[in-house]
Design an enzyme around this catalytic site. Structure first.
Site, PDB file in Angstrom:
ATOM      1  N   GLU A 106       0.854  -1.197   0.000  1.00  0.00           N
ATOM      2  CA  GLU A 106       0.000   0.000   0.000  1.00  0.00           C
ATOM      3  C   GLU A 106       0.894   1.253   0.000  1.00  0.00           C
ATOM      4  O   GLU A 106       1.954   1.257   0.646  1.00  0.00           O
ATOM      5  CB  GLU A 106      -0.833  -0.048   1.294  1.00  0.00           C
ATOM      6  CG  GLU A 106      -1.749   1.132   1.541  1.00  0.00           C
ATOM      7  CD  GLU A 106      -2.465   1.005   2.901  1.00  0.00           C
ATOM      8  OE1 GLU A 106      -2.032   0.200   3.763  1.00  0.00           O
ATOM      9  OE2 GLU A 106      -3.467   1.717   3.091  1.00  0.00           O
TER      10      GLU A 106
ATOM     11  N   LYS B 273      -9.301   2.293  -2.041  1.00  0.00           N
ATOM     12  CA  LYS B 273      -9.555   1.637  -0.742  1.00  0.00           C
ATOM     13  C   LYS B 273     -10.921   2.034  -0.178  1.00  0.00           C
ATOM     14  O   LYS B 273     -11.215   3.230  -0.018  1.00  0.00           O
ATOM     15  CB  LYS B 273      -8.441   2.042   0.235  1.00  0.00           C
ATOM     16  CG  LYS B 273      -8.444   1.326   1.568  1.00  0.00           C
ATOM     17  CD  LYS B 273      -7.228   1.779   2.393  1.00  0.00           C
ATOM     18  CE  LYS B 273      -7.071   1.020   3.682  1.00  0.00           C
ATOM     19  NZ  LYS B 273      -5.876   1.453   4.436  1.00  0.00           N
TER      20      LYS B 273
ATOM     21  N   CYS C  61      -5.246  -3.392   2.585  1.00  0.00           N
ATOM     22  CA  CYS C  61      -4.976  -3.356   4.018  1.00  0.00           C
ATOM     23  C   CYS C  61      -6.240  -3.458   4.868  1.00  0.00           C
ATOM     24  O   CYS C  61      -6.883  -4.488   4.876  1.00  0.00           O
ATOM     25  CB  CYS C  61      -4.146  -2.113   4.350  1.00  0.00           C
ATOM     26  SG  CYS C  61      -3.173  -2.332   5.862  1.00  0.00           S
TER      27      CYS C  61
ATOM     28  N   VAL D 291      -0.196  -2.556  10.720  1.00  0.00           N
ATOM     29  CA  VAL D 291       0.487  -2.125  11.950  1.00  0.00           C
ATOM     30  C   VAL D 291       0.113  -2.990  13.161  1.00  0.00           C
ATOM     31  O   VAL D 291       0.499  -2.685  14.275  1.00  0.00           O
ATOM     32  CB  VAL D 291       0.180  -0.635  12.257  1.00  0.00           C
ATOM     33  CG1 VAL D 291       0.815   0.276  11.232  1.00  0.00           C
ATOM     34  CG2 VAL D 291      -1.323  -0.374  12.346  1.00  0.00           C
TER      35      VAL D 291
HETATM   36  C1  ACM Z   1      -3.975   0.098   7.143  1.00  0.00           C
HETATM   37  O1  ACM Z   1      -5.075   0.065   6.593  1.00  0.00           O
HETATM   38  N1  ACM Z   1      -2.942   0.679   6.562  1.00  0.00           N
HETATM   39  C2  ACM Z   1      -3.778  -0.506   8.454  1.00  0.00           C
END
Ligand code: ACM
Length: 265
Positions: A40, A111, A146, A173
């Site tokens: 990402e 996203k 993510c 994370v």
């Molecule tokens: C994320 O969506 N970068 C944790």
């Protein structure tokens, strides 16, 4: 037909578009696989807390560098997926460019579910979840990014739309995703490919640590390959897309046909 997948684990330099794009270019040159997945926001770095700060490090998908990446995808006959900060006029999206060798233009996934301070920079994605087929390679690729993983609807939608493999450029994370990803693979009978970054980024006195461990899971949820938590790495695995298409697992049950959506919220 077996296809090779390469998950690229890197640590982009924060706010250094030119350098990051050079590294991506070099990596594409050096990597031979049918499908390459980068993390990402691989072009910009992750931790921005204002649109103004991020804007100079964002790119339009019609820009020269995206054209260059797409030309490389054609030359290498590879499907390449790269997370980037996308600028569309005044709006920024946390996006992935999907570069298919036989498509005329880059395709973009934006996203859907924004994480933490991403709300300060990005607009929520408006593309929805979709699947792109490469008929020459006979593979159907779905993309999520993510934090989309926290919503089983993301992978389910991609599964129902016919994905053989879900690619997931990430900057994770936490560690809990290692529990969920194999479940998403198993319950949709799809391969799951997570390219995660490593390293840290600091804004003011807040530091984020990205967890690496990029990984590929088979359609039965078994781990196929995994990187270490820290360091540049390329994780390779072989997939057989055709094996994901029948959703039955015994002579009676089929996990998609057995669904009862009228019983769900
Ligand atoms: C994320 O969506 N970068 C944790």
């Amino acid at each position: 037909m077996e296809l090779s997948v390469a998950l690229i684990q890197q640590s982009p330099l924060w706010a250094n578009l030119e350098y990051n794009c050079q590294i991506i270019q070099q990596t594409i040159h050096q990597t031979d696989a049918d499908i390459l997945v980068f993390p990402e926001l691989a072009t910009s770095g992750y931790f921005f807390t204002s649109k103004e700060d991020l804007m100079p490090h964002s790119i339009d998908v019609h820009c020269d560098i995206c054209k260059t990446f797409h030309t490389m995808a054609r030359e290498k006959n590879a499907i390449i997926v790269i997370g980037f900060a996308e600028r569309d006029k005044d709006t920024l999206y946390n996006s992935a460019m999907l570069l298919f060798p036989h498509e005329e233009k880059p395709i973009v996934y934006r996203k859907t579910h924004l994480f933490y301070k991403e709300f300060l920079c990005f607009s929520p994605g408006n593309t929805g979840f979709f699947v792109v087929e490469d008929t020459a390679k006979d593979v159907r690729v779905g993309t999520m990014i993510c934090y989309d993983w926290r919503f089983p609807e993301s992978a389910r939608t991609l599964g129902l739309r016919g994905a053989d493999i879900i690619v997931c450029p990430s900057n994770l994370v936490t560690d809990v995703w290692h529990i969920a990803m194999p479940c998403r693979a198993l319950e949709n009978k799809v391969y799951m490919a997570v390219a995660n970054r490593y390293g840290t980024e600091k804004v003011g006195d807040e530091e984020l640590t990205f967890k690496g461990e990029s990984a590929l899971w088979g359609y039965n949820g078994a781990i196929m390959a995994k990187a270490l938590p820290h360091g540049d790495a390329i994780v390779y695995g072989g997939i057989q897309p055709q094996l994901t298409r029948s959703k039955s697992f015994n002579s009676v049950n089929d996990i998609f046909r057995d669904r009862r959506p009228e019983m769900y919220v």
